[in-house]
Design an enzyme around this catalytic site. Structure first.
Site, PDB file in Angstrom:
ATOM      1  N   GLY A  85       0.792  -1.220   0.000  1.00  0.00           N
ATOM      2  CA  GLY A  85       0.000   0.000   0.000  1.00  0.00           C
ATOM      3  C   GLY A  85       0.822   1.266   0.000  1.00  0.00           C
ATOM      4  CB  CYS A  86      -0.158   4.637   1.134  1.00  0.00           C
ATOM      5  SG  CYS A  86      -1.774   4.694   0.309  1.00  0.00           S
ATOM      6  CE1 TYR A  87       3.437  -0.709   4.751  1.00  0.00           C
ATOM      7  CE2 TYR A  87       1.691   0.530   5.846  1.00  0.00           C
ATOM      8  CZ  TYR A  87       2.292  -0.675   5.542  1.00  0.00           C
ATOM      9  OH  TYR A  87       1.736  -1.846   6.011  1.00  0.00           O
ATOM     10  CG  HIS A 217       0.931   8.662   1.302  1.00  0.00           C
ATOM     11  ND1 HIS A 217       1.112   8.407  -0.042  1.00  0.00           N
ATOM     12  CD2 HIS A 217      -0.339   8.297   1.597  1.00  0.00           C
ATOM     13  CE1 HIS A 217      -0.007   7.880  -0.526  1.00  0.00           C
ATOM     14  NE2 HIS A 217      -0.896   7.807   0.440  1.00  0.00           N
TER      15      HIS A 217
END
Length: 290
Positions: A85-87, A217
């Site tokens: 995911g986002c990280y 982010h």
């Protein structure tokens, strides 16, 4: 939406059709990012390739497809980081840093590529609709070496909010990957950052007042607002993150790389790259101007 577009039919495409698009489009988009990087950096002698992507699966993987298209030597070591995911950009950069620290002559090509729009869902509820509307497609590339140039990566860090694993998740369905981004996320992040122990872990032990560059982010406006409020940041602190969100949307793992790119030529003494994602986990890495 065009009458003959990917989502034109009343019944949206199945996961197989979406993955077929991903198999072709993800490497192509990644190669565009790499071509852009090649204008700014010498990409000869690549020894390692690290690719992060959570919006598709295919085997041979997109890392192999990218390596083949670039004509990389078969001896190049590859790492494919999937479904984080986002990280995942933090994970990719952290992995590259570890490689270079153990092999100082290594030249690590890092790529993040996401096709979030492949996973639009036919839903009526407001919360998932808002989550889907802020997502976009994107790819970014970076070269990590022991050379003193650009941004230097400092120690990484990671932590997790307790009892939060259901707040951000991807569910694999017969109609693509269904993204779940709870409306509770900003409040939980703000509450977590109000806790000194979590706040210290989420900044790598740094006092927010001493950080002169925040690459957060851009998961959404409310998430950026939560970080800014909880850390008492000045209005301009998250300007780069907000600009990326405005221009490109939330591109999952690629987003943080876009934010860092905006800081590349700026003098920075004590920067923090921070992302939140499934878990609910916070992962980050320090950086400064080389």
């Amino acid at each position: 939406m065009a009458a003959d577009g990917f989502y034109a039919d009343a019944i949206l495409p199945g996961t197989a059709a979406r993955m077929a698009v991903y198999a072709d489009a993800a490497p192509a988009l990644a190669l565009k990012a790499i071509a852009d990087l090649s204008i700014r950096a010498d990409l000869s002698g690549i020894t390692h390739l690290v690719v992060a992507s959570c919006t598709g699966f295919v085997a041979p993987g997109i890392d192999q497809r990218i390596a083949r298209s670039l004509g990389l030597d078969a001896s190049v070591e590859r790492l494919l980081i999937g479904f984080m995911g986002c990280y995942a950009a933090v994970t990719a950069l952290r992995s590259a840093r570890h490689i270079v620290r153990s092999e100082p002559a290594a030249r690590v090509l890092v790529v993040t590529v996401e096709l979030s729009t492949l996973h639009l869902q036919a839903v009526d509820a407001v919360e998932p609709l808002l989550a889907m509307l802020q997502f976009g497609d994107g790819a970014a590339a970076a070269l990590v070496t022991a050379e003193s140039h650009g941004l230097a990566l400092d120690a990484p860090f990671a932590t997790t909010l307790p009892d939060s694993d259901a707040l951000i998740r991807w569910d694999i369905t017969d109609r693509g990957f269904a993204m779940h981004l709870s409306g509770e996320v900003p409040a939980r992040i703000a509450a977590g950052l109000a806790n000194p122990d979590f706040a210290s872990a989420a900044t790598g032990g740094r006092d927010p007042a001493t950080i002169d560059a925040w690459a957060v982010h851009a998961g959404g406006r409310s998430i950026l607002d939560a970080v800014a409020h909880a850390c008492a940041l000045p209005d301009a602190a998250l300007a780069d993150s907000r600009a990326v969100l405005h221009d490109n949307g939330n591109m999952s793992s690629a987003t943080l790389m876009f934010v860092l790119a905006r800081m590349f030529d700026r003098p920075i003494d004590r920067g923090v790259a921070l992302a939140f994602g499934p878990g609910l986990a916070a992962e980050g890495i320090g950086f400064h101007s080389a």
